[in-house]
Design an enzyme around this catalytic site. Structure first.
Site, PDB file in Angstrom:
ATOM      1  N   LEU A 183     -12.863  -1.955 -27.721  1.00 16.55           N
ATOM      2  CA  LEU A 183     -13.635  -2.049 -26.483  1.00 16.55           C
ATOM      3  C   LEU A 183     -13.390  -3.375 -25.775  1.00 16.55           C
ATOM      4  CD1 LEU A 183     -17.003  -0.673 -27.929  1.00 16.55           C
ATOM      5  CD2 LEU A 183     -15.267   0.608 -26.663  1.00 16.55           C
ATOM      6  N   TYR A 209      -6.307  -4.602 -12.149  1.00 15.10           N
ATOM      7  CA  TYR A 209      -7.143  -4.122 -13.250  1.00 15.10           C
ATOM      8  C   TYR A 209      -6.656  -2.759 -13.712  1.00 15.10           C
ATOM      9  CZ  TYR A 209     -11.130  -2.175 -15.753  1.00 15.10           C
ATOM     10  OH  TYR A 209     -11.932  -1.568 -16.693  1.00 15.10           O
ATOM     11  N   LYS A 266      -4.889  -1.765 -17.351  1.00 15.64           N
ATOM     12  CA  LYS A 266      -5.445  -0.749 -18.256  1.00 15.64           C
ATOM     13  C   LYS A 266      -4.401   0.329 -18.554  1.00 15.64           C
ATOM     14  CE  LYS A 266      -9.212  -0.843 -19.543  1.00 15.64           C
ATOM     15  NZ  LYS A 266      -9.830  -1.572 -20.679  1.00 15.64           N
ATOM     16  N   ASN A 305     -17.989   4.872 -14.390  1.00 15.62           N
ATOM     17  CA  ASN A 305     -18.874   3.727 -14.198  1.00 15.62           C
ATOM     18  C   ASN A 305     -20.068   3.881 -15.148  1.00 15.62           C
ATOM     19  OD1 ASN A 305     -17.660   2.430 -11.621  1.00 15.62           O
ATOM     20  ND2 ASN A 305     -17.837   4.589 -11.117  1.00 15.62           N
ATOM     21  N   PRO A 329     -73.451   5.259 -23.936  1.00  8.39           N
ATOM     22  CA  PRO A 329     -74.314   6.106 -24.775  1.00  8.39           C
ATOM     23  C   PRO A 329     -75.433   6.756 -23.972  1.00  8.39           C
ATOM     24  CG  PRO A 329     -73.818   4.049 -25.904  1.00  8.39           C
ATOM     25  CD  PRO A 329     -73.281   3.910 -24.500  1.00  8.39           C
ATOM     26  N   GLY A 330     -75.662   8.045 -24.213  1.00  8.37           N
ATOM     27  CA  GLY A 330     -76.731   8.788 -23.546  1.00  8.37           C
ATOM     28  C   GLY A 330     -76.378   9.300 -22.168  1.00  8.37           C
TER      29      GLY A 330
END
Length: 379
Positions: free
Chosen positions: A63, A113, A117, A142, A291-292
């Site tokens: 890589l 580039y 490659k 990409n 509560p209640g």
């Protein structure tokens, strides 16, 4: 299986090495593959390290590469020259292991580039013929995903970072379409290759799926994701690309902004707070009752809800409109169960415990004050 990863500290290398590490350590038992050792090679290593790694590896995953050099010659040094060095060590150590190599869909274009490659590809193909190593050349689209460096060579990473950090993005042509691949799909494909089932398109190996997305669509989706914190929406993730993009965006959030506040509607009875609002799947809210206290005493024609008490004790009561029979369900955080609230039944929920009662409430639609579909009537 002993695997050598070159370019191990890069975007793909880091994600792949962590995936393989989880397999090696037994944390990921879903993969039908055994990983014994992972040799990580990057710019901080020495050629002596590379020599040792190529003596023992069963697979090479190359890589390593250059995509943002200071001068043109570095393209060829990094994208072809390193491959030559790598292969020379394989020859020296008489290692005919398979080589998985990253290339680019840029190959064929008229820039240095792409040319460098392609030169690397050609060298590997000839090396395969001469030395006998099986070669799998992947032309990556990409790439996007967590840990990709922003403001470098990925528009997705740059835009995720900028938008998450409140910075502007630049769109020269919103109609330009990008072929995008998600990093987890890359890792999955490489593992498939290690298992002997790579995806070959007749010319080169490739990762699938490839998501074709315009720059305009990419920007719009990212801005919707950003705004979802403000309007409590969740971007529709029924399509795989949006799901992957959402995960990617979150990885670029500034650490102080992992959390965000919600508006609590508080009175003497407790509080009611909306958590998530979606057009597709309705609304989720958190209700806290003292509560209640009894809340509710209303019914709906079409709107339906689900109640889940996660803390405290209570009773949920129902009465069908026009009838006198009352149905009761005792609920508590000690035994989680969902109570469906049918249409046509007036209902309430009473806290019968000594502490606050916390209820998660789901409604099949977002609240609309112009069409509340809510009618008061005592149970």
């Amino acid at each position: 299986m002993k695997i050598l990863i070159t370019g191990a500290n890069g975007f793909v290398g880091r994600n792949l090495s962590e995936t393989l590490k989880a397999i090696k350590e037994g944390k990921d038992k879903t993969r039908d593959i055994i990983v014994d050792d992972i040799f990580l090679f990057d710019i901080n290593n020495t050629l002596d390290n590379l020599d040792q790694y190529t003596k023992h590896c069963d697979y090479v995953i190359n890589l390593a590469g250059i995509n943002r050099p200071q001068n043109t010659s570095e393209f060829y040094e990094g994208n072809k020259g390193f491959i030559e060095t790598l292969c020379s060590f394989l020859v020296k150590n008489k290692n005919k292991c398979p080589i998985i190599a990253s290339s680019s869909i840029q190959v064929g274009k008229d820039n240095d580039y792409a040319k460098s490659k392609k030169a690397g590809e050609d060298y590997l193909k000839e090396f395969s013929k001469q030395n006998g190593n099986q070669v799998y050349i992947y032309r990556f689209a990409n790439l996007f995903g967590k840990w990709c460096k922003p403001n470098y060579n990925s528009v997705t990473a740059t835009w995720c970072y900028n938008i998450a950090n409140g910075m502007d993005i630049q769109i020269n042509d919103p109609n330009v379409v990008l072929p995008l691949c998600y990093i987890d799909d890359v890792a999955n494909e490489i593992i498939k290759c290690l298992k002997g089932t790579p995806n070959y398109n007749g010319e080169y190996y490739e990762v699938s799926p490839i998501h074709e997305v315009s720059l305009g669509e990419l920007a719009e989706t990212l801005k919707k994701i950003r705004e979802s914190r403000n309007d409590l929406s969740i971007v529709n993730q029924s399509d795989e690309f949006t799901k992957k993009l959402y995960a990617t965006y979150l990885s670029y959030l500034p650490e102080p902004e992992f959390s965000y506040p919600l508006k609590m509607n508080i009175d003497s009875r407790g509080s009611f707070t909306e958590f998530i609002r979606t057009h597709e799947h309705g609304q989720v809210s958190v209700n806290i009752s003292k509560p209640g206290i009894t809340k509710g005493n209303h019914w709906h024609h079409t709107k339906n809800e689900k109640f889940l008490v996660v803390s405290g004790k209570g009773i949920i009561r129902f009465r069908k409109i026009g009838e006198s029979h009352v149905i009761e369900y005792k609920v508590s955080g000690e035994k989680l169960e969902v109570i469906d609230i049918p249409t046509g039944y007036t209902h309430n929920i009473e806290n019968i415990g000594d502490t606050d009662m916390v209820t998660i409430m789901w409604a099949n639609e977002m609240f609309n004050p112009e069409k509340p579909d809510t009618y008061f009537e005592e149970v």
